[in-house]
Structure formats: C-alpha cells, structure tokens
Design an enzyme around this catalytic site. Structure first.
Site, PDB file in Angstrom:
ATOM      1  CG  ASP A 187      -7.547  -6.203  -1.867  1.00 38.06           C
ATOM      2  OD1 ASP A 187      -8.679  -6.698  -2.046  1.00 38.06           O
ATOM      3  OD2 ASP A 187      -7.218  -5.613  -0.817  1.00 38.06           O
ATOM      4  CG  LEU A 188      -7.995  -4.175  -8.557  1.00 37.57           C
ATOM      5  CD1 LEU A 188      -8.043  -4.104 -10.071  1.00 37.57           C
ATOM      6  CD2 LEU A 188      -7.338  -2.907  -8.003  1.00 37.57           C
ATOM      7  CE  LYS A 189     -10.820  -4.688   0.290  1.00 36.94           C
ATOM      8  NZ  LYS A 189      -9.410  -4.345   0.145  1.00 36.94           N
ATOM      9  N   GLY A 214       0.463  -5.535   5.882  1.00 39.62           N
ATOM     10  CA  GLY A 214       0.921  -4.324   5.227  1.00 39.62           C
ATOM     11  C   GLY A 214       1.820  -3.514   6.124  1.00 39.62           C
ATOM     12  CB  THR A 238     -10.271  -6.770   8.916  1.00 45.77           C
ATOM     13  OG1 THR A 238      -9.468  -6.172   7.905  1.00 45.77           O
ATOM     14  CG2 THR A 238     -10.400  -8.237   8.618  1.00 45.77           C
ATOM     15  CB  ILE A 267     -24.386  -4.575 -12.351  1.00 43.79           C
ATOM     16  CG1 ILE A 267     -23.633  -3.963 -13.538  1.00 43.79           C
ATOM     17  CG2 ILE A 267     -25.101  -3.490 -11.558  1.00 43.79           C
ATOM     18  CD1 ILE A 267     -24.539  -3.344 -14.593  1.00 43.79           C
ATOM     19  CG  ASP A 310      -1.958  -1.130   1.109  1.00 43.97           C
ATOM     20  OD1 ASP A 310      -2.355  -1.470  -0.016  1.00 43.97           O
ATOM     21  OD2 ASP A 310      -2.362  -1.672   2.148  1.00 43.97           O
ATOM     22  NE  ARG A 314      -2.410  -3.514  12.450  1.00 46.41           N
ATOM     23  CZ  ARG A 314      -2.550  -3.766  11.159  1.00 46.41           C
ATOM     24  NH1 ARG A 314      -1.988  -4.821  10.609  1.00 46.41           N
ATOM     25  NH2 ARG A 314      -3.232  -2.960  10.376  1.00 46.41           N
TER      26      ARG A 314
HETATM   27  O1  C5P Z   1      -1.572  -2.318   6.773  1.00 41.38           O
HETATM   28  P1  C5P Z   1      -2.475  -3.484   7.065  1.00 41.38           P
HETATM   29  O2  C5P Z   1      -1.706  -4.698   7.560  1.00 41.38           O
HETATM   30  O3  C5P Z   1      -3.677  -3.127   7.894  1.00 41.38           O
HETATM   31  O4  C5P Z   1      -3.022  -3.890   5.616  1.00 41.38           O
HETATM   32  C1  C5P Z   1      -4.109  -4.756   5.424  1.00 41.38           C
HETATM   33  C2  C5P Z   1      -4.431  -4.792   3.958  1.00 41.38           C
HETATM   34  O5  C5P Z   1      -5.510  -5.687   3.742  1.00 41.38           O
HETATM   35  C3  C5P Z   1      -4.848  -3.456   3.352  1.00 41.38           C
HETATM   36  O6  C5P Z   1      -4.266  -3.396   2.061  1.00 41.38           O
HETATM   37  C4  C5P Z   1      -6.356  -3.542   3.220  1.00 41.38           C
HETATM   38  O7  C5P Z   1      -6.806  -2.873   2.066  1.00 41.38           O
HETATM   39  C5  C5P Z   1      -6.577  -5.041   3.061  1.00 41.38           C
HETATM   40  N1  C5P Z   1      -7.863  -5.600   3.469  1.00 41.38           N
HETATM   41  C6  C5P Z   1      -8.398  -5.465   4.747  1.00 41.38           C
HETATM   42  N2  C5P Z   1      -9.620  -6.018   5.067  1.00 41.38           N
HETATM   43  C7  C5P Z   1     -10.293  -6.722   4.151  1.00 41.38           C
HETATM   44  C8  C5P Z   1      -9.750  -6.874   2.865  1.00 41.38           C
HETATM   45  C9  C5P Z   1      -8.520  -6.319   2.567  1.00 41.38           C
HETATM   46  O8  C5P Z   1      -7.757  -4.850   5.591  1.00 41.38           O
HETATM   47  N3  C5P Z   1     -11.432  -7.314   4.464  1.00 41.38           N
END
Ligand code: C5P
Length: 223
Positions: A59-61, A204, A115, A65, A10, A176
C-alpha cells in the site's frame, strides 16, 4: 471466508509483527505493508512475508506523474506483491502507464478517496458532491484504465459492484468491531462489508492493538 481479511501491519516493532503473523498462522494469508512498515523495514519485510507464504498488498499509494509511477512499478515487480495501490487522482494516463508496467504480473488497486475523509474535509478542498458519486466516478476511471479494483469504503461498495461489475474488486478499510469513531470517518463492520459484496477488508488497529488478535478474527468469522 468472504470478505477475505487483509491485516494491515502499521507497526515499527519487528518482533511484534513477527509474533502477530505467527499467532494468526493459517487464519490470515494476506498482509498489508504500507508506509509505516515499508519505510522502516523496506523490501526485507515484504520478502520475509513472501517466504512465509503470505500474500502482500503493498500500500504505497503511488501518486506521481506517468513516467514516475511507471518506473516505480518496474522497481516493485521483482518482489511480486499481489496488489499495489495507486491514487486514482493521478489521472488516466498515469493509471494506464502503471498498468502497462505491471506486465500482468501484479494487480493494481486504485485509491478512490481515503476512508478518513468525510464531506466536510472535501468541502475544505473545494470538492463538492455526493461522496458515493465521486468514488464511483473514480472507480470507473480505474476500470477503464485496466485496474483490478479499488480501495473504497463500505458505503460505496454496493454501487461500485452494481455499476462496474462483480469481478471488479472492492477492498475496504475502515472496518471496526464497534462503530466508535477514531480518525476513520467512513466506517462499517465486517458484517456490513459482507452484505455489501466487499471482496477484501483491510483491518489494522482492531487486530494488532487487541490483546487477543486471534479472538478478533474468530469473532468476525462468527458475525
Ligand atoms: O487501523 P485501521 O484498521 O484504520 O487501518 C486501515 C489501513 O488501511 C491503514 O493502513 C490505512 O493506511 C489504510 N487505508 C485507509 N483508507 C484508504 C486506503 C488505505 O484507511 N482509502
């Protein structure tokens, strides 16, 4: 090592991305390219990482439609990421269309519930009920639509594996090193993820913001 680590890139600093990938070397095979790096570098970054032999979670989520998500997958196909994410909330028809459009060449992961969302956030959206139940229901929808797995938090991994099956992938962000809260609410440690049967963890900031990213990965291996 299970869960396998997917490092989330990111970042909008190209040099920092390339330095990080070089530093992590063979320790990391999977990288996640989401909105941030994709909007800045586009396919260039995806193709570059693939040339370095890396596997990509794109991860373009996708959230649209059925016709739009299906053509979006068709547009993505030539770049061959390993995984592409799509919101489970697009509904069954769009999930089925997206799956059909992959022609079996890429795997889809359904986003169950971000999350960063907790029960208070859901109540404000008029969504009531136990988060595990909501996530499990969405995961079942993804399974019925032929998806390879879901993105869910460490709290829901165990029930998804138990109710849907071992081969249905659970990919978990919100990992974490210490459990201090930031914008992620449903968080856990690498050890929690392993104990709950998670297949992949997405990490990340704890890695790319660290002064010693390699040391972070090595400490996770030891956990
Ligand atoms: O920096 P961090 O460890 O929080 O990064 C988590 C990554 O996972 C981010 O790129 C975020 O966009 C992605 N993500 C998320 N929750 C989801 C799907 C993807 O945090 N449900």
């Amino acid at each position: 090592m299970k869960p396998e680590i997917i490092v989330a890139l990111d970042l909008i600093d190209e040099d920092k991305i390339l330095r990080l990938i070089k530093l992590l070397g063979n320790k990391v095979s999977y990288y996640k390219i989401g909105y941030i790096a994709f909007y800045r570098f586009g396919w260039n970054m995806v193709d570059r990482l693939k040339d370095l032999g890396k596997k990509i979670m794109l991860d373009l989520k996708l959230d649209d439609i059925p016709n739009t998500v299906s053509y979006a997958i068709e547009a993505i196909l030539p770049h061959k990421p390993t995984f592409v994410t799509i919101h489970s909330s697009v509904g069954k028809e769009a999930l089925l269309k997206a799956k059909e459009a992959t022609r079996g060449e890429i795997e889809l992961l359904g986003i169950t519930l971000l999350t960063s969302l907790g029960e208070d956030d859901l109540e404000a959206l008029n969504i009531y009920g136990d988060i595990r139940g909501i996530v499990l229901k969405r995961a079942k929808l993804c399974k019925e639509s032929g998806l390879k797995g879901v993105v869910a938090s460490v709290n829901e991994a165990e029930i998804i594996k138990r109710e849907i099956g071992e081969d249905f992938l659970v990919v978990t962000p919100g990992i974490r090193i210490s459990l201090d809260k930031d914008d992620q609410k449903r968080i856990g440690t690498y050890k929690d993820a392993r104990e709950k049967g998670v297949d992949f963890v997405v990490i990340g900031r704890p890695i790319y913001e660290s002064d010693d990213p390699l040391g972070v990965i090595e400490s996770l291996e030891k956990e």
